[in-house]
Design a protein around this motif. Structure first.
Motif, mmCIF file in Angstrom:
data_model
loop_
_atom_site.group_PDB
_atom_site.id
_atom_site.type_symbol
_atom_site.label_atom_id
_atom_site.label_comp_id
_atom_site.label_asym_id
_atom_site.label_seq_id
_atom_site.Cartn_x
_atom_site.Cartn_y
_atom_site.Cartn_z
ATOM 1 N N HIS A 392 50.407 35.465 47.342
ATOM 2 C CA HIS A 392 49.033 35.936 47.505
ATOM 3 C C HIS A 392 48.034 34.821 47.246
ATOM 4 N N GLN A 393 46.840 34.991 47.821
ATOM 5 C CA GLN A 393 45.802 33.962 47.754
ATOM 6 C C GLN A 393 44.887 34.132 46.544
ATOM 7 N N THR A 394 44.475 33.007 46.005
ATOM 8 C CA THR A 394 43.414 32.981 45.005
ATOM 9 C C THR A 394 42.240 32.248 45.640
ATOM 10 N N ILE A 395 41.084 32.924 45.712
ATOM 11 C CA ILE A 395 39.908 32.297 46.324
ATOM 12 C C ILE A 395 38.895 32.003 45.216
ATOM 13 N N ILE A 396 38.534 30.769 45.099
ATOM 14 C CA ILE A 396 37.580 30.354 44.059
ATOM 15 C C ILE A 396 36.394 29.695 44.767
ATOM 16 N N GLY A 397 35.177 30.142 44.427
ATOM 17 C CA GLY A 397 33.991 29.648 45.137
ATOM 18 C C GLY A 397 33.554 28.262 44.705
ATOM 19 N N PRO A 411 46.378 38.762 44.623
ATOM 20 C CA PRO A 411 45.174 38.245 45.266
ATOM 21 C C PRO A 411 43.933 38.486 44.404
ATOM 22 N N VAL A 412 43.112 37.455 44.312
ATOM 23 C CA VAL A 412 41.909 37.587 43.505
ATOM 24 C C VAL A 412 40.864 36.597 44.009
ATOM 25 N N LYS A 428 41.268 41.024 38.656
ATOM 26 C CA LYS A 428 40.294 41.659 39.557
ATOM 27 C C LYS A 428 39.241 40.633 39.924
ATOM 28 N N ASP A 429 38.576 40.857 41.047
ATOM 29 C CA ASP A 429 37.596 39.882 41.517
ATOM 30 C C ASP A 429 36.494 39.675 40.479
ATOM 31 N N CYS A 430 35.998 38.444 40.407
ATOM 32 C CA CYS A 430 34.923 38.111 39.476
ATOM 33 C C CYS A 430 33.642 37.886 40.260
ATOM 34 N N PRO A 431 32.546 38.568 39.867
ATOM 35 C CA PRO A 431 31.302 38.402 40.611
ATOM 36 C C PRO A 431 30.716 37.005 40.405
#
Ligand code: UD1
Ligand code: MG
Length: 459
Positions: A392-397, A411-412, A428-431
């Motif tokens: 699964h992918q981890t997306i970091i801005g 995935p997160v 869980k996703d972080c705003p």
């Protein structure tokens, strides 16, 4: 060079008993490329009409490992070099010439072969050498007029013939029109009971056809490999030649004896490579790249002014310019690092992108992650990318701060400018723009007593 069609036959059916290996001899590598692949590549540079490769021992594996389009010819029984060429005969053109090469003579170069082809158009050309110790080689017999009259194999040679230092390298160019007749005439009534290709020399002379010897420029070009000692010798020679070429082209090698290239290296100016670096496959280094000691770099592109510190391992990845990698970094396949990225010690990155200026400086694993620009990954952070079945992918801005020791459970997605607290398990996703943390509150038990062993209590 003449315009008559050129056929090339590469002999590669032998077993290679003295290699003591499961691998067919011609698949052993020099400079990271199998001996046979090297010879085929050199053969191709001569633009032949066709290339036949005679195979026998380990033929399935040889065919599987060689991806070039050649005419495979199977020699069921190895009855000698003459028999091997005869096996290829149905694939050769009626006219023109045939160049015979050996799959275990890996450093033969196209310059030498062109020179050999230029010695004669319709007659026989023969690459020879003069060796201080000619033991094991066929000896060149010259007639009273000094012309090449025959080749005598070591095992068939008299004491006087054995003293001859002029040897047969095995590389011939032969007129196709004469080949069927000469190969048919070969006999196996010799010491080894084999059909010797070398006997065509005497047959040519009987037919009044000239034999044109060309002494090889340097022995290693025609040296064959029968054992691991010879394999190692040719490997060193190739490595030294490659290192000299790189130095001449302006690369700084701190020690040319301690650099190994097993493939190709493209480079800009002012590249510096420290000791014990191994480059494999296709490596491209931009201007001003510096590679520290003991790095292994395989199929990788590194941008200008990037420094790779010692003991780093990079494979099938891309690194931008002005980046700082290592020491002890591991970049695995499909790691794509942008410009000015910093990756420090004991950081492993696989199938992930890091945008410009992002950093992962200590003890981390990033797998299947996309990291934006100017983000920082805290020490000891791990992307938990694998649930045991799927990745699964981890997306970091952009401009994210991941605290130390985070578990990012994919995935997160972590939004731009988000911060996560040290020691968090983020599932869980972080705003964006906020601090997120998943830590149990720290408590101190005021009445707690540390348990002690009975005997300690009494003493
Ligand atoms: C051969 C030459 C010898 C020369 C030497 C140079 C002959 C008879 N002798 O001897 O004059 O000095 O090379 O290294 O040619 N092969 C086949 N099928 C066979 C036999 C051999 O494909 O039936 C291949 C081998 O895999 C090898 C090459 O031909 O690549 C040479 O055979 P090898 O047995 O090594 O010949 P040498 O005894 O070394
Ligand atoms: Mg041999």
């Amino acid at each position: 060079m003449s315009e008559s069609p050129l056929n090339i036959v590469i002999l590669a059916a032998g077993k290679g008993t003295r290699m003591y290996s499961q691998l067919p001899k011609v698949l052993h590598e020099i400079g990271g490329i199998s001996m046979l692949a090297r010879v085929i590549h050199t053969a191709q540079t001569l633009n032949p009409e066709r290339i036949c490769v005679v195979i026998g021992h380990g033929k399935e594996l040889v065919r599987k490992r060689i991806h070039t389009d050649v005419q495979w010819v199977e020699q069921a029984e190895q009855l000698g070099t003459g028999h091997a060429v005869k096996t290829a005969l149905p694939h050769l053109s009626a006219q023109g010439r045939t160049l015979v090469l050996y799959g275990d003579v890996p450093l033969i170069d196209s310059g030498t072969l062109r020179q050999l082809l230029d010695t004669t158009d319709k007659e026989v050309g023969l690459l020879t050498d003069v060796l201080d110790n000619p033991t094991g080689y066929g000896r060149i017999i010259r007639d009273d007029g000094g012309e090449v009259a025959a080749i005598i194999e070591e095992k068939d040679a008299s004491a006087t013939q054995k003293a001859i230092k002029e040897t047969n390298t095995g590389i011939f160019v032969l007129p196709n029109a004469k080949l069927p007749q000469w190969l048919d005439a070969l006999q196996s009534n010799n010491a080894q009971g084999e059909y010797y290709l070398t006997d065509v020399i005497a047959l040519a002379r009987q037919d009044g056809i000239g034999v044109h010897p060309l002494p090889v420029r340097a022995s290693h070009l025609a040296a064959g490999v029968n054992n691991k000692v010879q394999l190692a010798e040719l490997e060193r020679i190739l490595q030294q030649e490659q290192a000299q070429a790189l130095l001449t082209a302006g690369i700084t090698l701190r020690d040319p004896m301690r650099f190994d290239l097993r493939g190709t290296l493209q480079h800009g100016q002012d590249v510096i490579i420290d000791v014990n670096v191994v480059c494999e496959g296709n490596v491209i280094l931009g201007d001003g790249v510096q590679i520290g000691a003991n790095c292994v770099i395989k199929n990788t592109v590194i941008g200008a002014e990037t420094h790779i510190a010692p003991f780093s391992h990079l494979e099938n990845c891309q690194v931008g310019s002005h980046a700082r990698i290592g020491p002890y970094a591991r970049l695995r396949p499909n790691a794509k690092l942008g410009d000015e990225v910093h990756v420090g010690n004991f950081v492993e990155i696989k199938n992930s992108t890091l945008g410009r200026g992002s950093k992962a400086n200590h003890l981390s694993y990033l797998g299947d992650a996309q990291v934006g620009e100017r983000s920082n990954i805290g020490a000891g952070t791990i992307t938990c990318n694998y649930d045991g079945v799927n990745k699964h992918q981890t997306i970091i801005g952009n401009e994210v701060r991941i605290g130390s020791g985070n578990m990012l459970i994919a995935p997160v997605t972590i939004g731009d400018r988000a911060t996560t607290g040290a020691g968090s398990a983020i599932g869980k996703d972080c705003p964006p723009n906020k601090l997120t943390l998943t830590r149990a509150r720290q408590t101190t038990l005021e009445n707690w007593v540390r348990p002690e062993k009975e005997d300690k209590k009494s003493s």
